[in-house]
Design a protein around this motif. Structure first.
Motif, PDB file in Angstrom:
ATOM      1  N   LYS A   1      17.127  62.028   7.471  1.00 42.49           N
ATOM      2  CA  LYS A   1      17.974  60.852   6.606  1.00 42.49           C
ATOM      3  C   LYS A   1      18.942  60.500   7.699  1.00 42.49           C
ATOM      4  O   LYS A   1      18.790  59.238   8.127  1.00 42.49           O
ATOM      5  CB  LYS A   1      18.685  61.130   5.192  1.00 42.49           C
ATOM      6  CG  LYS A   1      17.247  61.156   4.176  1.00 42.49           C
ATOM      7  CD  LYS A   1      18.461  61.274   2.721  1.00 42.49           C
ATOM      8  CE  LYS A   1      17.106  60.953   1.755  1.00 42.49           C
ATOM      9  NZ  LYS A   1      18.322  61.184  -0.171  1.00 42.49           N
ATOM     10  N   GLU A   2      19.577  60.763   8.494  1.00 42.16           N
ATOM     11  CA  GLU A   2      20.687  60.657   8.979  1.00 42.16           C
ATOM     12  C   GLU A   2      19.593  59.938  10.616  1.00 42.16           C
ATOM     13  O   GLU A   2      20.522  59.421  10.853  1.00 42.16           O
ATOM     14  CB  GLU A   2      21.166  61.670   9.154  1.00 42.16           C
ATOM     15  CG  GLU A   2      23.175  62.081   8.763  1.00 42.16           C
ATOM     16  CD  GLU A   2      23.763  61.233   8.069  1.00 42.16           C
ATOM     17  OE1 GLU A   2      23.869  60.540   9.205  1.00 42.16           O
ATOM     18  OE2 GLU A   2      23.482  60.575   6.989  1.00 42.16           O
ATOM     19  N   ALA A   3      18.353  60.343  10.825  1.00 39.29           N
ATOM     20  CA  ALA A   3      18.111  59.654  11.905  1.00 39.29           C
ATOM     21  C   ALA A   3      17.350  58.725  11.399  1.00 39.29           C
ATOM     22  O   ALA A   3      17.098  57.800  12.175  1.00 39.29           O
ATOM     23  CB  ALA A   3      17.316  60.884  12.598  1.00 39.29           C
ATOM     24  N   LEU A   4      16.837  58.731  10.768  1.00 34.52           N
ATOM     25  CA  LEU A   4      16.809  57.047   9.552  1.00 34.52           C
ATOM     26  C   LEU A   4      18.115  56.356  10.439  1.00 34.52           C
ATOM     27  O   LEU A   4      16.861  54.964  10.408  1.00 34.52           O
ATOM     28  CB  LEU A   4      15.753  57.177   9.008  1.00 34.52           C
ATOM     29  CG  LEU A   4      14.728  57.829   8.211  1.00 34.52           C
ATOM     30  CD1 LEU A   4      14.177  57.881   6.724  1.00 34.52           C
ATOM     31  CD2 LEU A   4      13.422  57.338   9.430  1.00 34.52           C
ATOM     32  N   VAL A   5      19.140  56.259   9.426  1.00 36.01           N
ATOM     33  CA  VAL A   5      20.095  55.529   9.406  1.00 36.01           C
ATOM     34  C   VAL A   5      20.753  55.552  11.310  1.00 36.01           C
ATOM     35  O   VAL A   5      20.483  54.102  11.111  1.00 36.01           O
ATOM     36  CB  VAL A   5      21.170  56.496   8.723  1.00 36.01           C
ATOM     37  CG1 VAL A   5      23.124  55.966   9.418  1.00 36.01           C
ATOM     38  CG2 VAL A   5      21.009  56.417   7.568  1.00 36.01           C
ATOM     39  N   ASP A   6      20.206  56.424  11.763  1.00 40.14           N
ATOM     40  CA  ASP A   6      20.392  55.350  13.448  1.00 40.14           C
ATOM     41  C   ASP A   6      19.233  54.503  13.565  1.00 40.14           C
ATOM     42  O   ASP A   6      19.925  54.260  14.900  1.00 40.14           O
ATOM     43  CB  ASP A   6      20.476  57.181  14.280  1.00 40.14           C
ATOM     44  CG  ASP A   6      21.848  58.231  13.775  1.00 40.14           C
ATOM     45  OD1 ASP A   6      22.251  57.182  13.674  1.00 40.14           O
ATOM     46  OD2 ASP A   6      21.916  59.525  14.493  1.00 40.14           O
TER      47      ASP A   6
ATOM     48  N   VAL B   1      24.367  45.645  10.189  1.00 36.41           N
ATOM     49  CA  VAL B   1      24.513  46.669   8.748  1.00 36.41           C
ATOM     50  C   VAL B   1      25.418  47.749   9.543  1.00 36.41           C
ATOM     51  O   VAL B   1      25.587  47.658  10.650  1.00 36.41           O
ATOM     52  CB  VAL B   1      23.113  47.856   8.724  1.00 36.41           C
ATOM     53  CG1 VAL B   1      22.025  45.710   7.952  1.00 36.41           C
ATOM     54  CG2 VAL B   1      22.527  47.631   9.478  1.00 36.41           C
ATOM     55  N   SER B   2      26.302  48.326   8.659  1.00 31.80           N
ATOM     56  CA  SER B   2      27.133  49.270   8.711  1.00 31.80           C
ATOM     57  C   SER B   2      25.755  50.448   8.669  1.00 31.80           C
ATOM     58  O   SER B   2      25.156  50.508   7.730  1.00 31.80           O
ATOM     59  CB  SER B   2      28.070  49.360   7.888  1.00 31.80           C
ATOM     60  OG  SER B   2      27.795  49.239   6.917  1.00 31.80           O
TER      61      SER B   2
ATOM     62  N   LEU C   1      17.437  52.680  11.807  1.00 35.66           N
ATOM     63  CA  LEU C   1      18.348  51.552  11.623  1.00 35.66           C
ATOM     64  C   LEU C   1      19.157  50.734  12.212  1.00 35.66           C
ATOM     65  O   LEU C   1      19.402  49.072  12.113  1.00 35.66           O
ATOM     66  CB  LEU C   1      18.230  51.447   9.559  1.00 35.66           C
ATOM     67  CG  LEU C   1      17.400  52.150   8.908  1.00 35.66           C
ATOM     68  CD1 LEU C   1      17.626  52.559   7.448  1.00 35.66           C
ATOM     69  CD2 LEU C   1      16.626  50.798   8.559  1.00 35.66           C
ATOM     70  N   LEU C   2      20.468  51.180  12.562  1.00 35.65           N
ATOM     71  CA  LEU C   2      21.718  51.014  12.766  1.00 35.65           C
ATOM     72  C   LEU C   2      21.170  50.248  14.303  1.00 35.65           C
ATOM     73  O   LEU C   2      21.877  48.776  14.830  1.00 35.65           O
ATOM     74  CB  LEU C   2      22.385  52.062  13.349  1.00 35.65           C
ATOM     75  CG  LEU C   2      23.452  52.465  11.907  1.00 35.65           C
ATOM     76  CD1 LEU C   2      24.682  53.282  12.394  1.00 35.65           C
ATOM     77  CD2 LEU C   2      23.760  51.191  10.843  1.00 35.65           C
ATOM     78  N   LYS C   3      19.678  51.446  15.361  1.00 28.84           N
ATOM     79  CA  LYS C   3      19.819  50.170  16.557  1.00 28.84           C
ATOM     80  C   LYS C   3      19.035  49.303  16.064  1.00 28.84           C
ATOM     81  O   LYS C   3      18.621  48.592  17.276  1.00 28.84           O
ATOM     82  CB  LYS C   3      18.920  52.015  17.108  1.00 28.84           C
ATOM     83  CG  LYS C   3      19.909  52.962  17.667  1.00 28.84           C
ATOM     84  CD  LYS C   3      18.938  54.011  17.776  1.00 28.84           C
ATOM     85  CE  LYS C   3      20.266  55.192  18.378  1.00 28.84           C
ATOM     86  NZ  LYS C   3      19.427  56.447  18.789  1.00 28.84           N
ATOM     87  N   VAL C   4      18.017  49.249  15.239  1.00 30.11           N
ATOM     88  CA  VAL C   4      17.191  48.821  14.943  1.00 30.11           C
ATOM     89  C   VAL C   4      18.287  46.614  14.650  1.00 30.11           C
ATOM     90  O   VAL C   4      17.800  45.894  15.360  1.00 30.11           O
ATOM     91  CB  VAL C   4      16.068  48.134  13.272  1.00 30.11           C
ATOM     92  CG1 VAL C   4      15.770  46.885  13.626  1.00 30.11           C
ATOM     93  CG2 VAL C   4      15.304  49.224  14.497  1.00 30.11           C
ATOM     94  N   SER C   5      19.238  46.928  14.381  1.00 27.46           N
ATOM     95  CA  SER C   5      20.169  46.318  13.349  1.00 27.46           C
ATOM     96  C   SER C   5      21.272  45.434  15.202  1.00 27.46           C
ATOM     97  O   SER C   5      21.119  44.550  15.093  1.00 27.46           O
ATOM     98  CB  SER C   5      21.286  46.027  12.677  1.00 27.46           C
ATOM     99  OG  SER C   5      22.218  45.347  12.275  1.00 27.46           O
TER     100      SER C   5
ATOM    101  N   MET D   1      14.741  45.722   6.208  1.00 27.71           N
ATOM    102  CA  MET D   1      13.834  45.879   5.640  1.00 27.71           C
ATOM    103  C   MET D   1      13.763  47.357   5.001  1.00 27.71           C
ATOM    104  O   MET D   1      13.320  47.348   6.487  1.00 27.71           O
ATOM    105  CB  MET D   1      13.237  45.249   5.593  1.00 27.71           C
ATOM    106  CG  MET D   1      11.918  45.542   4.058  1.00 27.71           C
ATOM    107  SD  MET D   1      10.318  44.953   3.977  1.00 27.71           S
ATOM    108  CE  MET D   1       9.320  45.740   5.239  1.00 27.71           C
ATOM    109  N   PHE D   2      13.502  48.360   4.610  1.00 28.30           N
ATOM    110  CA  PHE D   2      13.212  49.117   4.664  1.00 28.30           C
ATOM    111  C   PHE D   2      12.597  49.606   3.133  1.00 28.30           C
ATOM    112  O   PHE D   2      13.294  49.763   1.902  1.00 28.30           O
ATOM    113  CB  PHE D   2      14.971  50.316   4.813  1.00 28.30           C
ATOM    114  CG  PHE D   2      14.263  51.646   4.657  1.00 28.30           C
ATOM    115  CD1 PHE D   2      13.819  52.724   6.212  1.00 28.30           C
ATOM    116  CD2 PHE D   2      13.700  52.300   3.484  1.00 28.30           C
ATOM    117  CE1 PHE D   2      13.795  54.076   5.668  1.00 28.30           C
ATOM    118  CE2 PHE D   2      13.749  53.825   3.150  1.00 28.30           C
ATOM    119  CZ  PHE D   2      13.644  54.294   4.188  1.00 28.30           C
ATOM    120  N   GLY D   3      11.317  50.688   3.633  1.00 25.35           N
ATOM    121  CA  GLY D   3      10.382  51.367   2.644  1.00 25.35           C
ATOM    122  C   GLY D   3      10.037  52.314   3.004  1.00 25.35           C
ATOM    123  O   GLY D   3       9.576  52.887   3.952  1.00 25.35           O
TER     124      GLY D   3
END
Length: 724
Positions: free
Chosen positions: A673-678, A644-645, A680-684, A623-625
């Motif tokens: 945003k790219e730091a947040l993407v990274d 997640v991809s 999310l990928l690490k948490v996944s 989840m993200f928000g």
């Protein structure tokens, strides 16, 4: 028009009995009020070419077919049994099906797990008998099934047109609604229908795989109250949507709806918002309103996809062009400017007063020559900035509204649109206010597969689904999940200690797990002796610090006075330590207090929340928000199934309504945003690597233009999963 997608490689065992060559009707009857009679009538009237075996110990003949006293009395092999007898007879009948070698059985009776108590036990007996005899069962508590291309109509529904829409529905009334709508529409037809009932054996994922492989089905459509195995359904949907469209209407979007679904089928209805996000993640087209099911399925079945969301609107009325523009914008579709070359071509064929910007208003140019609308559509379709063309207005009704001799022009226009549809990859969608009266030009479009809608809203929803599907297909190559995370022996041992002590991870342990796997986490110190605070203050430097109690018994630290902010220097740390210990012992005298956590305070930024839950239906979900009011009151969050991809992670960020805050407002710079993407990928990856992790809550994470700060981390352990 798009090419028909190839069917998937045949993997489903359901083909053996959903397209049967022989059917036994257990409980066949000569009484017109009985389902055993109606099923016989449906098969005979539709011209089923296979063998029909009525089973009734009190009859020799039923509707001209020889009747048998029992299943074992049939001297031939049977593919499918339709069981029309009461619930208490079903376990024994399924056992007989197994002995007879019957591959599938449709169980109409209710009175199983949906009523609870003894019904649950009876349903288990049915399942046990089915598994012992290698019989697959549809139901129980099902409305039945049909396969119209095989002339198998066990519902005895009249006037159901064979077509390319496969439909699986937990509501028989929803089928009736769509059948009546299709009959009125005059174009849409069905391939296979199944009511899954209680999904005792065969679930939605099994039916979807079958429809994905079934050659007469171009679009799989489902009405779902609850999934039995959501994670498996997502895996199958990901395979199927790569080849053909899948449309889902998920009921239970409210608490009242969830209760209704549970009492109706005994299904567990999960979070609606989460379910919708996860379905869209794997390419499913989710419709919000029940009256959108058939229009969207029709559009996708006929045209499959659009390459994007850029729509050219051709209109013969300014008011409807405005309405169409409003609905398109609300649906997230674009109405881009037409190229200069396109506008020049339009000026050549239209009156000077016509507007050739998008939307195009022909301004009376077509009143005497309605075929000109087809020319305008062709010109717009040739524009490289356009992905689909939407004709809005009164096409088909010119000869009704103005003069009968315009019928020839409308028919020529219809033929030109049909030819255009054959030679362009860009979908053509028509809204006509005359659609309900079915004039000849619109009937002709229907016959050749150009969709005509009586509602602007339905047409727009179909265009949106086409665009969403096209974008999904184009991004399939980018759907690879992030790199796998290798589990760490020290972290495994940490989980083991927490599990042995019957607790969740402490905050510092949760952050240690994150830090071990590449998440940017601030330095911290665990202090149990105030004498250590001087060294900690010196090591942390001049930055303001925060101090938090460390205790498995105090979950809400602030309520217990267990958090102190803006601390600088050894004296301030000592005073805070004493205050925390005093407050927390007063809050819970028996609390196990391990000390305090000291870490630098995060600077101001934009608060977000990242969470993980292992959902009982869909498995691990991310989840993200935005934090604060956005998550607590507005529930502005996005969900994705783990793993997640990178594209999934980006789409989560872009999905939330508050994304403009992340992009920078009132002079604030945009966040990284790219730091947040990274992140999310690490948490996944962490969740995938550690099954001992049951839930995760990073709240808040502070997002900055140059990274992020994980301020608080909570991880709940799964006590039932052993550490390595």
């Amino acid at each position: 028009m798009q090419a028909t997608p190839q069917s998937l490689e045949r993997k489903s065992p359901l083909h053996d009995f959903l397209a049967p060559n022989s059917i036994a009707i257990v409980g066949a009857s000569s009484d017109p009020t009985k389902r055993g009679y109606k099923a016989m009538v449906g098969l005979i009237k539709d011209g089923f070419k296979g063998a029909i075996y009525p089973i009734n110990p009190k009859a020799d003949m039923i509707l001209g077919a020889r009747a048998y006293p029992s299943l074992e009395a049939i001297p031939y092999g049977v593919d499918l049994a339709l069981i029309c007898t009461p619930a208490n007879t079903v376990p024994g009948l399924i056992e007989l099906c197994g002995k007879k070698g019957i591959k599938g059985a449709v169980i109409l009776a209710s009175g199983f797990k949906e009523i609870g108590g003894e019904g649950v036990k009876l349903e288990q007996q049915v399942l046990d008998a089915a598994r012992a005899g290698n019989v697959r069962i549809i139901g129980p508590n099902t409305s039945g099934m049909f396969n119209l291309h095989q002339k198998v109509n066990l519902l005895a529904l009249a006037n159901v047109k064979p077509g390319n829409i496969g439909f699986i529905s937990q509501s028989g009334n929803m089928l009736l609604s769509l059948v009546l709508e299709a009959e009125h529409n005059g174009h849409v037809g069905f391939s296979t229908y199944v009511g899954p009932g209680n999904q005792t054996d065969i679930g939605f994922n099994d039916y979807l795989r079958y429809l994905g492989e079934e050659p007469n089905t171009k679009v799989a459509t489902l009405y779902v109250e609850g999934f039995r195995d959501g994670q498996r359904f997502l895996n199958v949907a990901r395979e199927v949507t790569a080849r053909k469209p899948v449309v889902v209407y998920k009921s239970g979007s409210t608490e009242q709806g969830k209760k209704a679904a549970s009492s109706h089928t005994g299904a567990l209805a999960g979070s609606y918002g989460m379910t919708v996000d996860l379905l869209r993640q794997v390419g499913v087209s989710v419709v919000q309103d029940s009256d959108e099911i058939l229009p969207v399925a029709e559009g996708l079945g006929l045209m499959q996809f659009a390459r994007g969301k850029r729509i050219a609107v051709i209109s013969d009325g300014g008011g409807q062009a405005t309405i169409a523009s409003d609905r398109l914008s609300e649906a997230g579709l674009e109405i881009p400017e037409l190229s200069a070359a396109t506008q020049a071509k339009l000026r050549e064929v239209l009156f000077p007063q016509a507007s050739v910007v998008n939307p195009v208003d022909v301004a009376g140019s077509t009143d005497a020559n309605p075929a000109l609308l087809a020319d305008c559509m062709a010109i717009a379709a040739g524009d490289p900035n356009i992905d689909a063309v939407f004709l809005v207005g009164m096409f088909g009704g010119y000869s009704i509204r103005f003069a009968e001799d315009l019928l020839g022009g409308e028919m020529r226009g219809a033929e030109a649109m049909i030819e255009l549809a054959k030679h362009t990859e860009k979908p053509l969608v028509v809204y006509s206010l005359y659609a309900p009266v079915k004039p000849p030009a619109l009937r002709r479009l229907h016959e050749e597969g150009v969709p005509v809608y009586p509602s602007i809203e339905h047409a727009v929803r179909a265009l949106a689904a086409l665009g969403e599907r096209g974008i999904y297909l184009a991004g399939l190559d980018a759907q690879a999940t992030g790199p796998a995370i290798e589990e760490d022996a020290e972290m495994q041992a940490m989980f083991g200690r927490a599990q042995n002590e019957g607790r969740d991870l402490f905050e510092y342990e949760a952050k240690s797990l994150l830090r071990t796997h590449g998440v940017d986490v601030a330095p911290e110190a665990i202090v149990s002796n105030p004498a250590e605070l001087g060294e900690v203050a010196a090591r942390m430097g001049d930055r303001p610090l925060v101090m938090k109690v460390v205790s498995k018994d105090i979950l809400h630290k602030s309520d217990a006075g267990g958090v102190k902010l803006n601390l600088q220097g050894e004296a301030a740390l000592r005073e805070a330590f004493d205050q925390i210990m005093t407050s927390c012992r007063a809050y819970d005298p028996n609390a196990d207090i391990r000390g305090v956590l000291v870490t630098p305070m995060a600077r101001k930024g934009t608060e977000i929340i990242i969470g993980v839950v292992r959902d009982p239906i869909f498995g691990p979900v991310l989840m993200f928000g935005l934090g604060g009011i956005f998550v607590e009151i507005l529930e502005d969050v996005a969900f994705r199934s783990i793993p997640v991809s990178r594209e999934d992670a980006r789409s989560m960020i872009d999905q939330i309504k508050g994304r403009k805050i992340l992009e920078g407002v009132r002079g604030e710079p945009p966040v990284d945003k790219e730091a947040l993407v990274d992140l999310l990928l690490k948490v996944s990856g962490i969740v995938s690597a550690y099954p001992q992790l049951s839930e995760l809550d990073l709240n808040p994470v502070i997002a900055y233009p140059d990274g992020y700060a994980v301020v608080d981390a909570r991880i709940i352990t799964n006590r039932s999963v052993a550490s390595n």
